[in-house]
Design an enzyme around this catalytic site. Structure first.
Site, mmCIF file in Angstrom:
data_model
loop_
_atom_site.group_PDB
_atom_site.id
_atom_site.type_symbol
_atom_site.label_atom_id
_atom_site.label_comp_id
_atom_site.label_asym_id
_atom_site.label_seq_id
_atom_site.Cartn_x
_atom_site.Cartn_y
_atom_site.Cartn_z
ATOM 1 N N THR A 1 -72.275 -8.606 16.325
ATOM 2 C CA THR A 1 -70.901 -8.389 15.629
ATOM 3 C C THR A 1 -70.621 -9.590 14.674
ATOM 4 O O THR A 1 -70.041 -9.580 13.591
ATOM 5 C CB THR A 1 -69.894 -7.957 16.421
ATOM 6 O OG1 THR A 1 -70.137 -6.890 17.011
ATOM 7 C CG2 THR A 1 -68.561 -7.890 15.783
ATOM 8 N N SER B 1 -76.758 -6.575 19.982
ATOM 9 C CA SER B 1 -77.240 -7.031 21.394
ATOM 10 C C SER B 1 -77.794 -5.564 22.249
ATOM 11 O O SER B 1 -78.366 -5.845 23.147
ATOM 12 C CB SER B 1 -76.328 -7.746 22.213
ATOM 13 O OG SER B 1 -75.240 -7.073 22.508
ATOM 14 N N THR C 1 -71.882 -9.356 21.883
ATOM 15 C CA THR C 1 -71.088 -9.538 23.020
ATOM 16 C C THR C 1 -71.444 -8.691 24.069
ATOM 17 O O THR C 1 -71.287 -8.745 25.070
ATOM 18 C CB THR C 1 -69.617 -9.520 22.766
ATOM 19 O OG1 THR C 1 -69.287 -8.448 22.226
ATOM 20 C CG2 THR C 1 -69.224 -10.855 22.041
ATOM 21 N N ASP C 2 -72.159 -7.473 23.949
ATOM 22 C CA ASP C 2 -72.162 -6.330 24.696
ATOM 23 C C ASP C 2 -73.176 -6.724 25.956
ATOM 24 O O ASP C 2 -73.226 -6.249 26.977
ATOM 25 C CB ASP C 2 -72.628 -5.046 24.154
ATOM 26 C CG ASP C 2 -71.545 -4.354 23.510
ATOM 27 O OD1 ASP C 2 -70.369 -4.478 24.124
ATOM 28 O OD2 ASP C 2 -71.683 -3.817 22.315
#
Length: 164
Positions: free
Chosen positions: A14, A56, A85-86
């Site tokens: 992101t 990710s 971030t995932d």
């Protein structure tokens, strides 16, 4: 005083997304990290290497092996990895196993760096500070905190990272 150089490995996520109105979707574009660092007037010696442009959730074991290899083979011992971030914690586990002797800090953003309201610059600053002062190991700098990379998770409901 000689300052150690910091390597920045960009992988997408992101933090490097932009919104395309004609398509009504977000896409990962060229990394905005060099511009963020220039805007922040970072005075440290830095080297930025764009490894990939992926969400990710699309990262494979081969992608994580590439990130680990780039970190392991780099002459720098202080490394910041920008990442979605995932699955950031999955990559942290691989890096902890594959590159134990360097200080590696993963960071990202919950909204794109190109947006006016984003956590990207703050998270990147936290990551740079952590890379300079933390012991060798893998760390995650998100949500205004620094976490042990092996003892953290993303709390999607709360929109932040939390220690476990």
């Amino acid at each position: 005083m000689n300052q150690k150089p910091i390597l920045v490995l960009t992988t997408g996520g992101t933090i490097d997304k932009n919104y395309f109105y004609a398509l009504s979707e977000y896409q990962i574009v060229d990394s905005g990290i060099p511009a963020l660092l220039a805007e922040a007037r970072v005075a440290l010696p830095i080297r930025v290497v764009e490894l990939m442009r992926k969400d990710s959730l699309e990262l494979t074991d081969a992608d994580r092996a590439l990130i680990a290899s780039a970190a392991r083979e780099a002459p720098e011992t202080q490394i910041v990895v920008t990442h979605g971030t995932d699955t950031m914690t999955e990559t942290a586990r691989v890096l902890a196993t594959e590159v134990p002797s360097k200080t590696i800090v993963l960071t990202g953003a919950l909204s794109p760096a190109r947006f006016a309201e984003t956590d990207a610059p703050f998270n990147l600053g936290m990551a740079f500070a952590t890379a300079q002062v933390a012991a060798p190991g893998v760390w995650i700098a998100m949500s205004g905190q620094v976490f042990d990379g092996l003892k953290v998770r993303k709390d999607r409901a709360a929109g932040k990272f939390v220690a476990i």
